[in-house]
Design a protein around this motif. Structure first.
Motif, PDB file in Angstrom:
ATOM      1  N   LEU A 166      58.581  10.149  39.596  1.00 43.35           N
ATOM      2  CA  LEU A 166      58.094   9.021  38.801  1.00 43.35           C
ATOM      3  C   LEU A 166      56.811   8.448  39.407  1.00 43.35           C
ATOM      4  O   LEU A 166      55.838   8.179  38.686  1.00 43.35           O
ATOM      5  CB  LEU A 166      59.168   7.926  38.722  1.00 43.35           C
ATOM      6  N   SER A 167      56.810   8.262  40.727  1.00 45.23           N
ATOM      7  CA  SER A 167      55.633   7.689  41.390  1.00 45.23           C
ATOM      8  C   SER A 167      54.431   8.611  41.301  1.00 45.23           C
ATOM      9  O   SER A 167      53.297   8.157  41.110  1.00 45.23           O
ATOM     10  CB  SER A 167      55.945   7.369  42.858  1.00 45.23           C
ATOM     11  N   GLU A 168      54.680   9.900  41.445  1.00 41.65           N
ATOM     12  CA  GLU A 168      53.567  10.851  41.370  1.00 41.65           C
ATOM     13  C   GLU A 168      52.968  10.895  39.970  1.00 41.65           C
ATOM     14  O   GLU A 168      51.755  11.085  39.811  1.00 41.65           O
ATOM     15  CB  GLU A 168      54.034  12.234  41.811  1.00 41.65           C
ATOM     16  N   LYS A 169      53.806  10.721  38.955  1.00 37.54           N
ATOM     17  CA  LYS A 169      53.323  10.807  37.578  1.00 37.54           C
ATOM     18  C   LYS A 169      52.783   9.481  37.058  1.00 37.54           C
ATOM     19  O   LYS A 169      51.743   9.440  36.385  1.00 37.54           O
ATOM     20  CB  LYS A 169      54.448  11.304  36.663  1.00 37.54           C
ATOM     21  N   TYR A 170      53.475   8.378  37.388  1.00 30.92           N
ATOM     22  CA  TYR A 170      53.127   7.087  36.787  1.00 30.92           C
ATOM     23  C   TYR A 170      52.620   6.044  37.785  1.00 30.92           C
ATOM     24  O   TYR A 170      52.235   4.948  37.383  1.00 30.92           O
ATOM     25  CB  TYR A 170      54.353   6.501  36.067  1.00 30.92           C
ATOM     26  N   GLY A 171      52.631   6.400  39.074  1.00 32.20           N
ATOM     27  CA  GLY A 171      52.323   5.397  40.084  1.00 32.20           C
ATOM     28  C   GLY A 171      50.944   4.779  39.955  1.00 32.20           C
ATOM     29  O   GLY A 171      50.778   3.555  40.067  1.00 32.20           O
ATOM     30  N   GLU A 172      49.925   5.606  39.717  1.00 30.12           N
ATOM     31  CA  GLU A 172      48.562   5.085  39.621  1.00 30.12           C
ATOM     32  C   GLU A 172      48.422   4.153  38.419  1.00 30.12           C
ATOM     33  O   GLU A 172      47.837   3.070  38.521  1.00 30.12           O
ATOM     34  CB  GLU A 172      47.568   6.244  39.508  1.00 30.12           C
TER      35      GLU A 172
END
Length: 676
Positions: free
Chosen positions: A431-437
């Motif tokens: 989730l963080s890798e996909k939506y974190g930014e």
């Protein structure tokens, strides 16, 4: 491909009214394919560089405006050094003299430790850590330092030498009332022997012409005692304290007026110049209103004595400057939040009497930084919302910016290994890798645009610095964070076209915030220390309060897996409701000026550190060769001139190293005497 150039630098040692070209042979123009974000690494710090995207698409006048505003900002750089500590300029001069003139053994451990110490002092704009506020202690002996002074024929008062190595002035900003907010703080805002009660009495006696539009008393002055023991202010203005640097700021602002993009921008700059000439706080308010109205154009800036985090009593503004170029694509997307600010206010969980009936004038842009100085450099914010005066925000609104190229530089220079270490599950990581930014950018936008602009103070209640005192800053940052957190888990974001999957973006934001607030930000704290910095405090008290209040329903679960601690969110909907509940209470505290409630909230949840968990986090983090703190060198803008001396273009170059830029700044922008 790298091209080394000889840069003709306009600005530097100026006789007022004229300018002299300076030269640096240690800058370079870096091609896009060769751009390396990483510059230096020492102690707990990594220094990066940032791009200025689409610089060549600016007109010549726009480039000139950026350049003049950048020079104005750098002209005041030494003001912050002196504000941070009264001996900083003397110490820096001595350290730099040693660094440039020492001919002895530069392979020894002592010399390496000296270099690291100097870089840490440069990074923090003084001898106190930029984040923890603790005095930076040298990892070499006093005897070695005195040997360096002697060998380089550098003079530094023996009393100051001793201070570098002893416990005197050990905290830049002390927020522990038991140690004395003023006497326990090394900041140079108050003279010797002044107490908190004297300051409160002095400023409470000052009355604004219009009580509903209070002036920011104390914002631009040092408070001292005269020869008779009476309190008086040394105003930071032309002809006053810091006048020699302020005159240079005025010089460059005058030049900026000549290339202003429009009348509104020019009028605002003229008011800023008038403020620097007079020190008049009514003019400061008039300037802020004019600056707010100047929303057209591609170039904007922040300049002045702005944030009060470095004053334990919340009166004195630290000098800072940020020069910004509009990021057209991202600004268009984020403008959606600005246009819907009233919807967010109307649907917030605040008490009805604490909601604004008419949210006005919020301007939000994603910008690209072109230059930073003072309190914004080398350590920089990623988002800014100004002005700080609540009455101006209520009547005229605010400007919010997200520093897009700074955020991009952080992301492009970082890695994902720490995420994998501290995230509970593979799902969290993905989730963080996909939506974190995206989640991070949206949180910044909601924090700055909606958060700081929301809510209202009850009629007759004083300003937060008067009512909440030393807790005002962390309460305000926590309140704005909570607004962002509340709406990050809301389907309205998807209806507005800001996200494709609101639930996953919200889950990502909650995971990242709780993980940071309860664990990963602790890498910035030394063992046994309390949390002092306002933003770190607010992230912990928000997270810790939510964790404790959700224990009954196991909303956030503390899990030990393979001997490692994690915080796992089991119910995002209930956490969303808890954030709403805390937001409601935080706004009530601000609206009603409830000092005791603010103190109880912050001291209970935001100050103390779980020692066992802290030790574990530090151990787990030690395997990464990553710095706890990151900051930036600025590009050096180089004017190109024709035979008549007219500027024909301005080129973006970069110094070869952090040290090169710091020495360049000291040589060319050292407009203050060593004692002010």
């Amino acid at each position: 491909m790298k091209i080394n150039i000889v840069a003709g630098i306009l600005a530097a040692s100026i006789i007022l009214g004229s300018c002299e070209s300076k030269h640096s042979e240690q800058t370079e123009k870096i091609s896009e394919e060769d751009f390396n974000y990483k510059v230096d690494r020492f102690a707990d710090i990594e220094v990066l560089r940032y791009r200025i995207p689409e610089w060549d698409k600016l007109s010549l006048n726009e480039k000139k405006l950026v350049y003049y505003l950048s020079q104005a900002g750098l002209a005041g750089r030494d003001i912050l050094w002196d504000q941070n500590y009264k001996y900083n300029l003397k110490i820096r001069k001595a350290l730099e003299s040693i660094y440039q003139n020492y001919k002895g053994d530069k392979t020894s451990k002592d010399w390496n430790n000296f270099e690291v110490y100097l870089k840490r002092v440069w990074f923090s704009n003084g001898i106190h850590h930029h984040y923890s506020n603790d005095k930076i202690m040298p990892e070499f002996t006093q005897a070695y330092f005195e040997e360096l002074l002697k060998e380089t024929q550098t003079s530094l008062d023996s009393q100051i030498v001793s201070i570098l190595f002893n416990e005197k002035d050990s905290k830049k900003v002390n927020l522990d009332e038991s140690k004395g907010l003023i006497s326990g703080s090394a900041v140079n805002f108050y003279g010797e022997g002044i107490t908190e009660k004297e300051v409160e009495k002095y400023y409470s006696a000052k009355k604004s012409p219009d009580a509903s539009r209070p002036l920011s008393f104390g914002l631009n002055s040092q408070l001292v005692k005269d020869s008779k023991g009476s309190l008086e202010e040394k105003i930071w203005k032309s002809g006053g304290m810091y006048g020699s640097a302020i005159d240079q700021i005025i010089y460059w602002l005058d030049k900026a007026v000549t290339v202003a993009e429009n009348k509104e921008q020019g009028d605002a700059l003229k008011l800023l110049i008038e403020y620097y000439k007079t020190g008049d706080l009514k003019t400061w308010d008039d300037y802020n209103i004019a600056w707010l109205k100047a929303t057209k154009g591609n170039i904007d800036y922040i300049n002045g004595f702005v944030e009060v985090y470095n004053d334990p009593l919340g009166h004195k503004g630290s000098y800072e400057n940020i020069v910004q170029i509009k990021d057209f694509d991202m600004s268009a997307k984020m403008e959606v939040i600005s246009k819907n600010a009233q919807w967010f206010e109307d649907h917030s969980p605040l008490m009805p009497e604490h909601k604004k009936k008419n949210v006005v004038g919020i301007s939000y842009k994603t910008v690209n930084v072109a230059s930073e100085a003072g309190d914004s450099s080398p350590s920089t914010p990623i988002g800014v919302n100004l002005p700080n005066a609540d009455w101006i925000r209520a009547e005229y609104g605010s400007k919010s910016v997200s520093l897009g190229n700074i955020i991009d530089a952080y992301n492009l220079a970082g890695g994902s290994e720490k995420l994998k270490e501290f995230a509970y599950s593979q799902e969290e990581i993905e989730l963080s890798e996909k939506y974190g930014e995206l989640a991070d950018k949206l949180h910044t936008a909601l924090h700055e645009v909606v958060g700081h602009a929301s809510g209202q103070i009850n009629q007759g209640v004083g300003t937060p610095k008067e009512t909440l005192k030393s807790y005002a800053s962390t309460m305000e940052e926590g309140r704005a964070d909570l607004v962002g957190l509340y709406y990050l888990y809301d389907p309205e974001l998807q209806k507005l076209g800001l996200v494709d999957d609101w639930k996953k973006v919200g889950m990502t934001a909650y995971n990242d915030y709780i993980r940071n607030g309860l664990m990963t930000q602790l890498v910035r704290i030394e063992p046994g220390r309390d949390i002092e910095e306002a933003h770190m405090r607010n992230r912990q008290w928000v997270s810790a309060w939510a964790y404790e209040k959700g224990k009954k329903d196991n909303v956030i679960e503390k899990v030990v897996k393979d001997g490692k601690t994690y915080f796992k969110i089991n119910d995002y909907e209930k956490l969303h409701n808890l954030f709403g509940e805390l937001l409601k209470e935080t706004q009530r505290i601000k609206s009603e000026g409830d000092y005791n409630a603010a103190k109880n909230l912050v001291e209970t949840y935001g100050v103390k550190v779980d020692k066992e968990l802290h030790a574990e986090v530090l151990k787990r983090n030690s395997k990464f060769n990553t710095a706890a703190y990151k900051g930036f060198i600025n590009p050096i803008l180089v004017p190109k001139t024709n035979e008549q001396g007219e500027i024909t273009d301005i080129e973006v170059t970069y110094p070869e190293s952090f040290a090169v830029e710091m020495l360049f700044y000291s040589k060319n922008y050292g407009f203050l005497p060593l004692e002010n």
